[in-house]
Structures are given as structure tokens and as C-alpha cells.
Design a protein around this motif. Structure first.
Motif, short mmCIF file in Angstrom:
data_model
loop_
_atom_site.label_atom_id
_atom_site.label_comp_id
_atom_site.label_asym_id
_atom_site.label_seq_id
_atom_site.Cartn_x
_atom_site.Cartn_y
_atom_site.Cartn_z
N LEU A 51 57.62 20.49 45.78
CA LEU A 51 56.70 20.78 44.68
C LEU A 51 56.85 22.26 44.35
O LEU A 51 56.66 23.11 45.21
CB LEU A 51 55.27 20.46 45.08
CG LEU A 51 54.17 20.58 44.01
CD1 LEU A 51 52.98 19.70 44.38
CD2 LEU A 51 53.70 22.02 43.82
N GLU A 52 57.23 22.56 43.09
CA GLU A 52 57.34 23.94 42.64
C GLU A 52 56.29 24.17 41.56
O GLU A 52 56.19 23.40 40.61
CB GLU A 52 58.74 24.24 42.12
CG GLU A 52 59.81 24.20 43.20
CD GLU A 52 61.14 24.77 42.72
OE1 GLU A 52 61.16 25.41 41.64
OE2 GLU A 52 62.15 24.59 43.41
N LEU A 53 55.55 25.24 41.69
CA LEU A 53 54.44 25.51 40.79
C LEU A 53 54.37 27.00 40.50
O LEU A 53 54.24 27.81 41.41
CB LEU A 53 53.13 25.04 41.43
CG LEU A 53 51.84 25.27 40.65
CD1 LEU A 53 51.85 24.48 39.34
CD2 LEU A 53 50.63 24.88 41.50
N ASP A 54 54.50 27.36 39.21
CA ASP A 54 54.34 28.74 38.78
C ASP A 54 52.92 28.94 38.29
O ASP A 54 52.38 28.09 37.56
CB ASP A 54 55.31 29.08 37.64
CG ASP A 54 56.76 29.12 38.11
OD1 ASP A 54 57.01 28.90 39.31
OD2 ASP A 54 57.64 29.38 37.28
N PHE A 55 52.31 30.06 38.67
CA PHE A 55 50.92 30.30 38.27
C PHE A 55 50.64 31.79 38.27
O PHE A 55 51.39 32.60 38.85
CB PHE A 55 49.96 29.58 39.22
CG PHE A 55 50.13 29.95 40.67
CD1 PHE A 55 49.43 31.02 41.23
CD2 PHE A 55 50.99 29.22 41.49
CE1 PHE A 55 49.59 31.36 42.56
CE2 PHE A 55 51.15 29.55 42.83
CZ PHE A 55 50.46 30.62 43.36
N ASP A 56 49.53 32.15 37.63
CA ASP A 56 49.08 33.54 37.57
C ASP A 56 47.96 33.76 38.57
O ASP A 56 47.11 32.87 38.79
CB ASP A 56 48.58 33.89 36.17
CG ASP A 56 49.70 33.89 35.14
OD1 ASP A 56 50.73 34.52 35.39
OD2 ASP A 56 49.54 33.23 34.09
N VAL A 57 47.93 34.92 39.16
CA VAL A 57 46.83 35.35 40.02
C VAL A 57 46.11 36.49 39.29
O VAL A 57 46.59 37.63 39.30
CB VAL A 57 47.32 35.82 41.39
CG1 VAL A 57 46.14 36.34 42.23
CG2 VAL A 57 48.03 34.69 42.12
N PRO A 58 45.00 36.19 38.63
CA PRO A 58 44.25 37.27 37.96
C PRO A 58 43.52 38.13 38.99
O PRO A 58 43.11 37.66 40.05
CB PRO A 58 43.24 36.51 37.08
CG PRO A 58 43.70 35.08 37.08
CD PRO A 58 44.42 34.88 38.38
N ALA A 59 43.37 39.40 38.66
CA ALA A 59 42.55 40.27 39.50
C ALA A 59 41.09 39.88 39.37
O ALA A 59 40.65 39.44 38.30
CB ALA A 59 42.74 41.73 39.09
N LEU A 60 40.35 40.00 40.44
CA LEU A 60 38.92 39.76 40.39
C LEU A 60 38.21 41.04 39.93
O LEU A 60 38.76 42.14 40.06
CB LEU A 60 38.40 39.34 41.77
CG LEU A 60 38.92 38.00 42.29
CD1 LEU A 60 38.39 37.74 43.69
CD2 LEU A 60 38.55 36.87 41.36
N PRO A 61 37.01 40.92 39.37
CA PRO A 61 36.31 42.10 38.88
C PRO A 61 36.17 43.21 39.92
O PRO A 61 36.20 44.39 39.57
CB PRO A 61 34.94 41.55 38.47
CG PRO A 61 35.20 40.12 38.13
CD PRO A 61 36.26 39.68 39.09
N ASP A 62 36.05 42.82 41.19
CA ASP A 62 35.86 43.81 42.25
C ASP A 62 37.06 43.95 43.17
O ASP A 62 36.97 44.59 44.23
CB ASP A 62 34.63 43.45 43.09
CG ASP A 62 34.78 42.10 43.79
OD1 ASP A 62 35.68 41.33 43.40
OD2 ASP A 62 34.00 41.82 44.72
N ASP A 63 38.21 43.36 42.77
CA ASP A 63 39.35 43.34 43.68
C ASP A 63 40.65 43.11 42.91
O ASP A 63 40.86 42.03 42.36
CB ASP A 63 39.15 42.23 44.73
CG ASP A 63 40.02 42.41 45.95
OD1 ASP A 63 41.01 43.17 45.86
OD2 ASP A 63 39.72 41.80 46.99
N ASP A 64 41.53 44.12 42.90
CA ASP A 64 42.82 43.98 42.23
C ASP A 64 43.83 43.20 43.06
O ASP A 64 44.83 42.72 42.53
CB ASP A 64 43.41 45.36 41.91
CG ASP A 64 42.63 46.10 40.83
OD1 ASP A 64 41.96 45.42 40.02
OD2 ASP A 64 42.68 47.34 40.80
N SER A 65 43.58 43.08 44.36
CA SER A 65 44.47 42.34 45.26
C SER A 65 43.64 41.39 46.11
O SER A 65 43.40 41.62 47.30
CB SER A 65 45.26 43.31 46.15
OG SER A 65 46.07 44.17 45.38
#
Length: 214
Positions: A61-75
Motif C-alpha cells: 500500500l503506497e499513500l502520499d499525504f500532507d502533514v500540516p503543522a499544528l497551531p502550536d507545533d510545527d513538527s
């Protein structure tokens, strides 16, 4: 560097000792209710997200996705695993326990994508060796994971994404990343043993933010 932040960023209850069945032998999971996640939710391309596992599809299973930054956490901290959904908390809890006992092994690899290509991300999991407590260890480069472990997603982001539509959920992790910079990523997952245990239980692939300790 990753390990230095683990204790403060991941809830103590997110990594717990695996339970064993009452007779000491793994039991085949019994199916819980199928998730009623809507089609738009199932097609999300940003974390948190879920995907139904097709019983007929046994390949990678290959899945490309985005990880948005959270309001209080860039990582933010993130984990890769599965979830069981249903109407009866006792049933979902029992199915999750049996999936842990079933030894659903997999190969899990995560890659950061950018304009020059892809870079493999180091994945971690809890060391379940007796006496090791909740120490985190790195997965090998091939991503081999010997089984699932109980885990907890971040409730607020799951709710905002429309992914909480059942009365009860149990979440299990293959691997986690304590600090994942916002960006574009690719997941490659191969369930190598007891894949039918997941599909029989109507488990969904889950990529979600980790619940943090308060």
C-alpha cells in the motif's frame, strides 16, 4: 535528538504493555462494526486520515499525504497504525486486544518528499521486551514491525477532520515519529503476516497525530 522529546510529547497512556489472552494463546479477532466514515473522509490526503483495507489487495500500500503543522507545533508527533470502530466499547476493546495478540507483522516505511526526491524518515516503536518499560527503539531501514501496540490519537484533530462518527474506537500503532516537520510524505506499508486478521476485523489504516500529555 528525537528521543529527547519523547517523554514530554507523547501521553503516558499512549504506549502501554500488551495484553495477553486469558488462556495465553492468541485468538483470531472477531469483526467489529464497519466504520461509517464518509467517502470524503476516506479520501482525505492530509493527516489525520483513514483508508479502508481491501481484503483482495495483498500488495504494498503506497499513500502520499500532507502533514500540516499544528497551531502550536510545527513538527507534531505522528503515528501509523490501524483503528477499530464500532457501537459497543467492550466489543471494540476486545477486537483490538485480539489484534495485538494475533501478531500482525508489517513492513512500514515513511519518506519525506521534496523537489529533489525522497528521504527515508526514521520510525520508532515501543520496546516491548520485558523490563524495558516504554523505551522507544528505532525500526530497521526495511521497516519490519513485529506487531501492533495500543495507542491514542489526538481527539481534537480527529474530530475536526470528521473521522469520529462511531460510538467507540480503539487505535493500534505500528510505528511513530515524535517530531515530524510539516510537509509532503509517502507511506509504504506491507502487512506480511496475519493480514486477514485486520480485514476480518474491518480495521482501517490510520495516520494521525499522537495524543500529547497535558
Amino acid at each position: 535528538m528525537l528521543l529527547a522529546k519523547v517523554g514530554k510529547r507523547i501521553a503516558p497512556m499512549a504506549v502501554v504493555m500488551l495484553l495477553v489472552s486469558c488462556n495465553g494463546q492468541p485468538q483470531p479477532p472477531q469483526p467489529a462494526s464497519k466504520s461509517t466514515a464518509t467517502e470524503p473522509s476516506d479520501m482525505r490526503t492530509a493527516v489525520p486520515l483513514v483508508r479502508r483495507l481491501d481484503p483482495a489487495d495483498t500488495g504494498p500500500l503506497e499513500l502520499d499525504f500532507d502533514v500540516p503543522a499544528l497551531p502550536d507545533d510545527d513538527s507534531p508527533p505522528l503515528f501509523i497504525g490501524v483503528r477499530i470502530a464500532g457501537n459497543d466499547p467492550s466489543v471494540t476493546a476486545e477486537v483490538a486486544r485480539r489484534l495485538v495478540d494475533a501478531g500482525v507483522s508489517a513492513r512500514v516505511q515513511l519518506f519525506h518528499l521534496d523537489h529533489v526526491g525522497q528521504t527515508q524518515v526514521t520510525l520508532l516503536r515501543s520496546d516491548m521486551t520485558p523490563g524495558s518499560g516504554t523505551e522507544l527503539i528505532e525500526l530497521p531501514a526495511d521497516g519490519l514491525v513485529p506487531g501492533l501496540m495500543p495507542f491514542d490519537s489526538d481527539f481534537n484533530t480527529m474530530q475536526a477532520a470528521g473521522l469520529l462518527v462511531e460510538e467507540s474506537y480503539r487505535e493500534l500503532a505500528f510505528a511513530l515519529v515524535p517530531n515530524l516537520p510539516a510537509g509532503r510524505y509517502r507511506l509504504v506499508l506491507v502487512v506480511s503476516e496475519n493480514r486477514n486478521a485486520l480485514t476480518d476485523a474491518h480495521a482501517e489504516l490510520l495516520v494521525a497525530y499522537t495524543r500529547k500529555a497535558k
